[in-house]
Design a protein around this motif. Structure first.
Motif, PDB file in Angstrom:
ATOM      1  N   LYS A  85      -4.641  -3.450   5.062  1.00 23.89           N
ATOM      2  CA  LYS A  85      -4.014  -4.102   3.921  1.00 23.89           C
ATOM      3  C   LYS A  85      -4.383  -3.394   2.622  1.00 23.89           C
ATOM      4  O   LYS A  85      -3.522  -3.121   1.770  1.00 23.89           O
ATOM      5  CB  LYS A  85      -4.447  -5.571   3.879  1.00 23.89           C
ATOM      6  CG  LYS A  85      -4.102  -6.301   2.597  1.00 23.89           C
ATOM      7  CD  LYS A  85      -4.746  -7.680   2.590  1.00 23.89           C
ATOM      8  CE  LYS A  85      -4.610  -8.328   1.218  1.00 23.89           C
ATOM      9  NZ  LYS A  85      -5.277  -9.648   1.148  1.00 23.89           N
ATOM     10  N   GLY A  86      -5.667  -3.072   2.476  1.00 26.41           N
ATOM     11  CA  GLY A  86      -6.126  -2.406   1.264  1.00 26.41           C
ATOM     12  C   GLY A  86      -5.531  -1.016   1.105  1.00 26.41           C
ATOM     13  O   GLY A  86      -5.157  -0.605   0.003  1.00 26.41           O
ATOM     14  N   ASN A  99      -1.049 -14.443   5.098  1.00 29.86           N
ATOM     15  CA  ASN A  99      -0.033 -14.825   6.101  1.00 29.86           C
ATOM     16  C   ASN A  99       0.968 -13.700   6.375  1.00 29.86           C
ATOM     17  O   ASN A  99       1.933 -13.892   7.114  1.00 29.86           O
ATOM     18  CB  ASN A  99       0.703 -16.087   5.653  1.00 29.86           C
ATOM     19  CG  ASN A  99       1.432 -15.891   4.324  1.00 29.86           C
ATOM     20  OD1 ASN A  99       1.513 -14.784   3.791  1.00 29.86           O
ATOM     21  ND2 ASN A  99       1.950 -16.988   3.779  1.00 29.86           N
ATOM     22  N   GLY A 100       0.756 -12.528   5.759  1.00 31.78           N
ATOM     23  CA  GLY A 100       1.636 -11.395   6.001  1.00 31.78           C
ATOM     24  C   GLY A 100       2.735 -11.209   4.983  1.00 31.78           C
ATOM     25  O   GLY A 100       3.377 -10.151   4.942  1.00 31.78           O
ATOM     26  N   SER A 101       2.998 -12.222   4.159  1.00 23.96           N
ATOM     27  CA  SER A 101       4.011 -12.075   3.120  1.00 23.96           C
ATOM     28  C   SER A 101       3.463 -11.198   1.993  1.00 23.96           C
ATOM     29  O   SER A 101       2.253 -10.987   1.886  1.00 23.96           O
ATOM     30  CB  SER A 101       4.414 -13.447   2.577  1.00 23.96           C
ATOM     31  OG  SER A 101       3.302 -14.074   1.958  1.00 23.96           O
TER      32      SER A 101
END
Length: 285
Positions: A85-86, A99-101
């Motif tokens: 993600k980073g 949540n992936g959004s």
């Protein structure tokens, strides 16, 4: 009542979901000023226009990529390098929720030292492609760069970021940042962004004056140590900007937690080699 209560809107205007922020606008002004100045310098020096136009593209990509990577690697490696993600957020101007959004937030976090390094790398590709002398390119960009730096720091001021330590000076600002409101720390602080903006404007004025002095004295037969292409302006630019940056850091509030307790903060440590390179370029003649 003597202090300046600083809580401007970060947006110039909003139309529906689109908003133009002061920080973005001032970045745009800074790049536009540099574009116009360097174009004028190239024209004065007889450098063909077709060699100038690609330079803006190289500079824009180099500064933006370098500034972004510099912030992520120098100031928040624990966040950007420890998860997928980073790493994605390091390159894309988005924030990914648990949540992936995701949501578009722009590039929040740009480092001037990284931008400087990115600019060097981009210009190295540029002068090789266009077959120009490296110091000629660096000197011309360096004459204009302080004007851009001034605009960027004014953008930081409008964002109420990179704030100073507490002070009782009559020109102190009370910054209404989210952190200050949560921690109830609405106290007067040094407007270090304004200090830097004014310093960079002065550095620009002196640099352009030296250039004009050299232009008027070109009829002299001796080689001038401040001729464009000698490396003087490049050295002058990074030496003065990062010397001021080194000392103004003593007035700044720590930007990241790991700087607390350090004798010199990250900005100062990164400034030292640039100051030394600038001094060498100025005196090597």
């Amino acid at each position: 009542m003597l202090y300046i209560d600083w809580q401007p809107s970060i947006e110039v205007f909003r139309i529906g979901i689109f908003s133009l922020k002061w920080y973005s606008l001032l970045w745009m002004f800074g790049l536009m000023f540099a574009y116009m100045i360097v174009k004028h310098l190239y024209k004065q020096q007889g450098i063909p226009e077709e060699k100038f136009y690609p330079q803006f593209f190289y500079c824009f990509i180099g500064v933006l990529a370098g500034a972004r990577l510099g912030h992520c690697l120098f100031y928040q490696p624990d966040y950007f390098l420890t998860s997928g993600k980073g790493i994605i957020e390091m390159f894309l101007p988005i924030h990914i929720q648990d949540n992936g959004s995701w949501s578009y937030i722009g590039y929040r976090g740009l480092a001037s030292h990284g931008g400087t390094i990115g600019l060097f790398v981009a210009l190295a590709f540029y002068w090789r492609k266009e077959n120009l002398k490296p110091m000629m390119v660096l000197d011309n960009v360096a004459i204009a760069a302080p004007a851009t730096a001034c605009c960027i720091r004014l953008g930081n001021l409008m964002n109420s970021e990179i704030i100073g330590r507490t002070t009782d000076m009559p020109w102190a600002f009370i910054f209404h940042t989210q952190e200050a409101l949560v921690n109830r720390e609405l106290v007067p602080r040094h407007p270090t962004q304004l200090y830097e903006a004014l310093a960079y404007l002065l550095i620009f004025a002196i640099g352009i004056s030296l250039y004009q002095y050299w232009r008027k004295s070109q009829h002299m037969r001796t080689t001038s140590p401040i001729a464009v292409g000698s490396g003087f302006y490049f050295g002058y630019c990074i030496m003065t900007i990062f010397t001021f940056r080194f000392f103004v850091e003593f007035l700044k509030k720590e930007q990241v937690d790991f700087e607390q307790g350090m004798l010199l903060d990250m900005g100062q440590l990164l400034s030292i080699p640039l100051v030394l390179v600038g001094l060498w370029c100025m005196i090597k003649k």
